[in-house]
Design an enzyme around this catalytic site. Sequence first.
Site, PDB file in Angstrom:
ATOM      1  N   ASP A   2       0.868  -1.170   0.000  1.00 26.57           N
ATOM      2  CA  ASP A   2       0.000   0.000   0.000  1.00 26.57           C
ATOM      3  C   ASP A   2       0.912   1.229   0.000  1.00 26.57           C
ATOM      4  O   ASP A   2       1.852   1.299   0.799  1.00 26.57           O
ATOM      5  CB  ASP A   2      -0.883  -0.025   1.253  1.00 26.57           C
ATOM      6  CG  ASP A   2      -1.985   1.014   1.231  1.00 26.57           C
ATOM      7  OD1 ASP A   2      -1.686   2.200   0.942  1.00 26.57           O
ATOM      8  OD2 ASP A   2      -3.130   0.655   1.517  1.00 26.57           O
ATOM      9  N   ILE A   3       0.662   2.178  -0.891  1.00 25.53           N
ATOM     10  CA  ILE A   3       1.538   3.360  -0.957  1.00 25.53           C
ATOM     11  C   ILE A   3       1.231   4.375   0.136  1.00 25.53           C
ATOM     12  O   ILE A   3       1.953   5.357   0.291  1.00 25.53           O
ATOM     13  CB  ILE A   3       1.535   4.034  -2.348  1.00 25.53           C
ATOM     14  CG1 ILE A   3       0.132   4.484  -2.733  1.00 25.53           C
ATOM     15  CG2 ILE A   3       2.146   3.120  -3.389  1.00 25.53           C
ATOM     16  CD1 ILE A   3       0.114   5.425  -3.932  1.00 25.53           C
ATOM     17  N   GLU A  25     -12.774   3.542  -2.842  1.00 25.70           N
ATOM     18  CA  GLU A  25     -12.103   4.459  -3.769  1.00 25.70           C
ATOM     19  C   GLU A  25     -11.617   3.785  -5.046  1.00 25.70           C
ATOM     20  O   GLU A  25     -11.485   4.437  -6.070  1.00 25.70           O
ATOM     21  CB  GLU A  25     -10.949   5.194  -3.076  1.00 25.70           C
ATOM     22  CG  GLU A  25      -9.790   4.317  -2.624  1.00 25.70           C
ATOM     23  CD  GLU A  25     -10.029   3.542  -1.333  1.00 25.70           C
ATOM     24  OE1 GLU A  25      -9.169   2.705  -1.012  1.00 25.70           O
ATOM     25  OE2 GLU A  25     -11.052   3.738  -0.665  1.00 25.70           O
ATOM     26  N   HIS A  72     -10.114  -5.841  -2.908  1.00 28.96           N
ATOM     27  CA  HIS A  72      -8.768  -5.871  -2.337  1.00 28.96           C
ATOM     28  C   HIS A  72      -8.827  -6.141  -0.842  1.00 28.96           C
ATOM     29  O   HIS A  72      -9.743  -5.744  -0.163  1.00 28.96           O
ATOM     30  CB  HIS A  72      -7.975  -4.595  -2.641  1.00 28.96           C
ATOM     31  CG  HIS A  72      -8.623  -3.310  -2.227  1.00 28.96           C
ATOM     32  ND1 HIS A  72      -9.701  -2.755  -2.885  1.00 28.96           N
ATOM     33  CD2 HIS A  72      -8.332  -2.454  -1.230  1.00 28.96           C
ATOM     34  CE1 HIS A  72     -10.033  -1.609  -2.314  1.00 28.96           C
ATOM     35  NE2 HIS A  72      -9.222  -1.409  -1.285  1.00 28.96           N
ATOM     36  N   HIS A  83      -6.584  -5.727   2.623  1.00 31.36           N
ATOM     37  CA  HIS A  83      -5.452  -5.098   3.301  1.00 31.36           C
ATOM     38  C   HIS A  83      -4.905  -6.120   4.298  1.00 31.36           C
ATOM     39  O   HIS A  83      -5.661  -6.663   5.107  1.00 31.36           O
ATOM     40  CB  HIS A  83      -5.903  -3.868   4.100  1.00 31.36           C
ATOM     41  CG  HIS A  83      -6.366  -2.724   3.274  1.00 31.36           C
ATOM     42  ND1 HIS A  83      -5.557  -1.658   2.963  1.00 31.36           N
ATOM     43  CD2 HIS A  83      -7.576  -2.466   2.702  1.00 31.36           C
ATOM     44  CE1 HIS A  83      -6.242  -0.789   2.242  1.00 31.36           C
ATOM     45  NE2 HIS A  83      -7.470  -1.265   2.064  1.00 31.36           N
TER      46      HIS A  83
END
Length: 130
Positions: A28-29, A87, A92, A94
Site C-alpha cells: 500500500d503506498i 475508492e 482488495h 489489506h
Amino acid sequence: MDIFSKIAAGEIPSYKCAENDEFYAFLDINPLVKGHTLVIPRREVDYFFDMDDEELARYQKFAKRVAAAIKRAFPCRKVAQVVLGLEVPHAHIHLIPMQSEADADFRREKLKLSEEEFQAIADKILNEFK
C-alpha cells in the site's frame, strides 16, 4: 481497466510482494505500518463477495500465504485482514502487521517512506513468500 488491474499487469509500477496467475500482492503506498500490503485478484471484480466460492477460497489461501510471509518479515502479534475501500472499484484485502489494534486504524496518520524503504520492505516480504 482500473488502476489495480494496471498495477497487476505491470503497466503502473508497484512494490510487488507476491503473485501467481490469479492474484497479486503489493505494498500500500499509504501504509499504516511497515509491511501493509494489498492483495487483489487479477480479474477485475469490484465487490469481494461477488467472487464465486471457489475463487474466493483460492483468494483467501493466497492471502494467507502472503500474511505468513509478512509475519516472518515483520514479526508481529498478528496480521490483520481488512476488506475495506470504495475508492478503487476492484476487490482488495489489506494485510496489516500489528502489535495492537491501533495499527489497523485507518484514521491514523500514514507512514511516509522513501522509494528505497518501500523496495526493501517489498523485497523482504517477497523473499519470505518464496
